[in-house]
Design a protein around this motif. Structure first.
Motif, PDB file in Angstrom:
ATOM      1  N   UNK A 190     -67.995  57.168  52.748  1.00 22.30           N
ATOM      2  CA  UNK A 190     -69.235  57.504  53.445  1.00 22.30           C
ATOM      3  C   UNK A 190     -69.840  56.296  54.158  1.00 22.30           C
ATOM      4  N   UNK A 191     -69.850  55.086  53.565  1.00 18.97           N
ATOM      5  CA  UNK A 191     -70.396  53.942  54.308  1.00 18.97           C
ATOM      6  C   UNK A 191     -69.725  53.736  55.668  1.00 18.97           C
ATOM      7  N   UNK A 192     -68.433  54.085  55.761  1.00 16.12           N
ATOM      8  CA  UNK A 192     -67.742  53.946  57.048  1.00 16.12           C
ATOM      9  C   UNK A 192     -68.343  54.900  58.088  1.00 16.12           C
ATOM     10  N   UNK A 193     -68.757  56.087  57.649  1.00 11.00           N
ATOM     11  CA  UNK A 193     -69.367  57.043  58.578  1.00 11.00           C
ATOM     12  C   UNK A 193     -70.732  56.548  59.039  1.00 11.00           C
ATOM     13  N   UNK A 194     -71.536  56.119  58.090  1.00  9.87           N
ATOM     14  CA  UNK A 194     -72.894  55.722  58.467  1.00  9.87           C
ATOM     15  C   UNK A 194     -72.885  54.454  59.310  1.00  9.87           C
ATOM     16  N   UNK A 195     -71.972  53.541  59.034  1.00 10.07           N
ATOM     17  CA  UNK A 195     -71.868  52.342  59.875  1.00 10.07           C
ATOM     18  C   UNK A 195     -71.413  52.714  61.286  1.00 10.07           C
ATOM     19  N   UNK A 196     -70.570  53.745  61.404  1.00  8.89           N
ATOM     20  CA  UNK A 196     -70.152  54.216  62.723  1.00  8.89           C
ATOM     21  C   UNK A 196     -71.342  54.789  63.480  1.00  8.89           C
ATOM     22  N   UNK A 197     -72.179  55.560  62.773  1.00  6.78           N
ATOM     23  CA  UNK A 197     -73.384  56.135  63.386  1.00  6.78           C
ATOM     24  C   UNK A 197     -74.324  55.036  63.864  1.00  6.78           C
TER      25      UNK A 197
END
Length: 348
Positions: free
Chosen positions: A62-69
């Motif tokens: 999930x951190x990878x998704x939020x950092x992408x956002x």
């Protein structure tokens, strides 16, 4: 709380100046898609400013998704992160069966460098999202003898979500449950037959196996395979294309084939039964709120007598049940909005 459904949630830090004019990111994680949005707080409200959707399984965490956002939108000065997950949250960690990885607040803090991270069950978040949402409530049954009290929230969709709001005498306090995983209990001889059909598939038969997208298909294939109802060719094509839920509901609305109406009628009866149980267990005199993607599609069927008449059936509690107001929540964004409300105002 009044019968006009003006919610007053327990938000102890809603007046804190430190929570005014801040930016936060809220997320609603689902099996296939993860929804993220940027919110700012203004005058004790959360205001959505930007939204993105990502394929959940394209990311290793999930951190990878939020950092992408954050990178996609060039965001800075984020004060808080809110994360709604489709499963229980214990000690700041959740590992839902429908997600490819666990979600851990410590990992999110470490990978995003944002210290205030709030992890919340998705139906608890949806309960927070009911605040100031009266315009999106469609009354299915209104009581002439409304009594403020606890509220029950029922949400069939990818799974079966259940939550409550405890009425403390002046405010409502949302809480999560995992009631959707309680065992399904048959009542009639046909339902016993249905239970045995599901038992061969699942072993333990939960209400989620009956009241969800998968549950809707389970009802359908029981009628097809055990009760020998004919599957029309057009529906075969929709099933092969992965469009079953929308197709079966539209087929019932249009009265295209007998099996469509039988499937939806059965689902409505089961939905009323589980709603009855949840309301009684929570003594939810404040109301029953139906939310999620399936109830929205079933609006026409929830407005007829079949749902209400099955909802009030009880051994001794019909007097209580007939005075429970029932509403359909038409806002599809209560989860991500409610997670933002929770993170913004639950503490300084």
């Amino acid at each position: 709380m009044e019968s006009t459904n003006k919610f007053k949630l327990f938000l102890p830090a809603i007046t804190a100046q430190s929570n005014n004019n801040i930016s936060l990111v809220s997320a609603d994680i689902r099996r296939e898609k993860t929804y993220l949005a940027l919110y700012v707080t203004e005058n004790k409200k959360v205001i959505c400013k930007r939204e993105n959707t990502y394929n959940t399984r394209d990311f290793a965490s999930f951190p990878a998704i939020i950092n992408q956002f954050i990178a996609d939108n060039s965001l800075t000065n984020i004060s808080k992160i809110a994360v709604a997950v489709p499963g229980p949250v214990i000690g700041g960690v959740s590992e839902p069966a429908r997600l490819p990885w666990k979600v851990d607040t410590e990992e999110i803090r470490r990978e995003t460098h944002i210290s205030k991270v709030y992890l919340i069950n998705d139906l608890e978040a949806s309960a927070y999202g009911l605040e100031n949402n009266e315009g999106n409530f469609l009354p299915l049954h209104e009581s002439d003898h409304f009594t403020p009290g606890n509220i029950a929230l029922l949400a069939p969709g990818a799974g079966l979500g259940e939550a409550g709001l405890f009425w403390d005498g002046s405010t409502l306090r949302p809480f999560a449950t995992e009631g959707g995983h309680c065992e399904f209990s048959p009542r009639t001889s046909d339902e016993v037959e249905f239970y045995h059909f599901l038992q061969k598939i699942y072993g333990i038969v939960s209400w989620e196996s009956v009241l969800s997208n998968e549950g809707l298909f389970n009802i359908y294939r029981f009628l097809r395979d055990v009760k020998h109802q004919k599957q029309p060719e057009w529906l075969t094509q929709e099933i092969d294309s992965g469009n079953f839920t929308e197709a079966i509901i539209n087929g019932a609305i249009e009265e295209k084939d007998r099996i469509c109406n039988m499937t939806i009628d059965t689902f409505i009866i089961f939905l009323a039964r589980e709603a009855n149980s949840l309301v009684l267990k929570l003594k939810a005199t404040g109301g029953l709120y139906l939310t999620g993607e399936i109830p929205l599609m079933l609006q026409r069927f929830l407005n007829n007598d079949k749902f209400y008449k099955n909802f009030i059936i009880s051994d001794k509690m019909e007097v209580l049940l007939k005075d429970i107001p029932i509403y359909l929540v038409k806002d599809a964004n209560t989860i991500i909005n409610g997670a933002a409300v929770y993170a913004a105002f639950s503490e300084e």
